[in-house]
Design a protein around this motif. Structure first.
Motif, PDB file in Angstrom:
ATOM      1  N   ILE A  44     -32.285   9.015   2.594  1.00 60.00           N
ATOM      2  CA  ILE A  44     -33.685   8.756   2.926  1.00 60.00           C
ATOM      3  C   ILE A  44     -34.525  10.006   2.690  1.00 60.00           C
ATOM      4  N   THR A  45     -33.998  11.160   3.097  1.00 57.50           N
ATOM      5  CA  THR A  45     -34.714  12.413   2.893  1.00 57.50           C
ATOM      6  C   THR A  45     -34.939  12.675   1.405  1.00 57.50           C
ATOM      7  N   GLU A  46     -33.906  12.476   0.609  1.00 57.90           N
ATOM      8  CA  GLU A  46     -34.027  12.705  -0.835  1.00 57.90           C
ATOM      9  C   GLU A  46     -35.017  11.727  -1.465  1.00 57.90           C
ATOM     10  N   LEU A  47     -34.960  10.470  -1.063  1.00 54.44           N
ATOM     11  CA  LEU A  47     -35.885   9.477  -1.614  1.00 54.44           C
ATOM     12  C   LEU A  47     -37.323   9.767  -1.186  1.00 54.44           C
ATOM     13  N   THR A  48     -37.495  10.237   0.035  1.00 47.57           N
ATOM     14  CA  THR A  48     -38.835  10.595   0.502  1.00 47.57           C
ATOM     15  C   THR A  48     -39.393  11.757  -0.316  1.00 47.57           C
ATOM     16  N   LYS A  49     -38.552  12.747  -0.587  1.00 49.39           N
ATOM     17  CA  LYS A  49     -38.988  13.880  -1.420  1.00 49.39           C
ATOM     18  C   LYS A  49     -39.345  13.395  -2.820  1.00 49.39           C
ATOM     19  N   GLN A  50     -38.541  12.481  -3.351  1.00 52.18           N
ATOM     20  CA  GLN A  50     -38.800  11.955  -4.690  1.00 52.18           C
ATOM     21  C   GLN A  50     -40.137  11.191  -4.704  1.00 52.18           C
ATOM     22  N   ILE A  51     -40.401  10.407  -3.680  1.00 50.08           N
ATOM     23  CA  ILE A  51     -41.672   9.684  -3.589  1.00 50.08           C
ATOM     24  C   ILE A  51     -42.829  10.671  -3.522  1.00 50.08           C
ATOM     25  N   ASP A  52     -42.663  11.727  -2.738  1.00 54.73           N
ATOM     26  CA  ASP A  52     -43.718  12.739  -2.634  1.00 54.73           C
ATOM     27  C   ASP A  52     -43.984  13.401  -3.984  1.00 54.73           C
ATOM     28  N   ARG A  53     -42.911  13.682  -4.723  1.00 54.61           N
ATOM     29  CA  ARG A  53     -43.082  14.282  -6.060  1.00 54.61           C
ATOM     30  C   ARG A  53     -43.829  13.328  -6.982  1.00 54.61           C
ATOM     31  N   TYR A  54     -43.498  12.040  -6.925  1.00 53.05           N
ATOM     32  CA  TYR A  54     -44.188  11.062  -7.762  1.00 53.05           C
ATOM     33  C   TYR A  54     -45.663  10.949  -7.385  1.00 53.05           C
ATOM     34  N   LYS A  55     -45.936  10.978  -6.083  1.00 49.39           N
ATOM     35  CA  LYS A  55     -47.322  10.931  -5.636  1.00 49.39           C
ATOM     36  C   LYS A  55     -48.073  12.161  -6.115  1.00 49.39           C
ATOM     37  N   LEU A  56     -47.437  13.322  -6.012  1.00 46.43           N
ATOM     38  CA  LEU A  56     -48.062  14.557  -6.453  1.00 46.43           C
ATOM     39  C   LEU A  56     -48.293  14.527  -7.957  1.00 46.43           C
ATOM     40  N   ALA A  57     -47.311  14.048  -8.695  1.00 45.07           N
ATOM     41  CA  ALA A  57     -47.465  13.958 -10.150  1.00 45.07           C
ATOM     42  C   ALA A  57     -48.594  13.000 -10.496  1.00 45.07           C
TER      43      ALA A  57
END
Length: 89
Positions: A44-57
């Protein structure tokens, strides 16, 4: 009377052993479930970080140019890392 007492003791021992086995099985299941829980929390932590990166991108790309956005983000991260190194030294 003594025979009845022996039978009661044997029955109690049998019940104790059954409950002890059940307790050991439950303890083993608990260890497995805790391990699974930790694994899922990490996922969940890794997926949350990935979502944040996508949002930032997405925030950096108005036209959908993901490569340019990734380069800008990487550059910002490098600059932030440099600042952190300067502060900690």
């Amino acid at each position: 009377m003594i025979d009845d007492l022996r039978k009661d003791i044997e029955r109690l021992i049998s019940l104790y052993e059954t409950e002890k086995r059940r307790g050991d099985e439950l303890a083993a299941k608990l260890v497995v479930k805790e391990s699974e829980s930790a694994k899922y929390k990490q996922q969940i932590t890794e997926l949350t970080k990935q979502i944040d990166r996508y949002k930032l991108a997405g925030a950096f790309t108005a036209e959908g140019d993901k490569t340019a956005a990734k380069e800008r983000i990487d550059k910002l991260i490098r600059e932030i890392d440099k600042c952190i190194r300067l502060i900690t030294n």
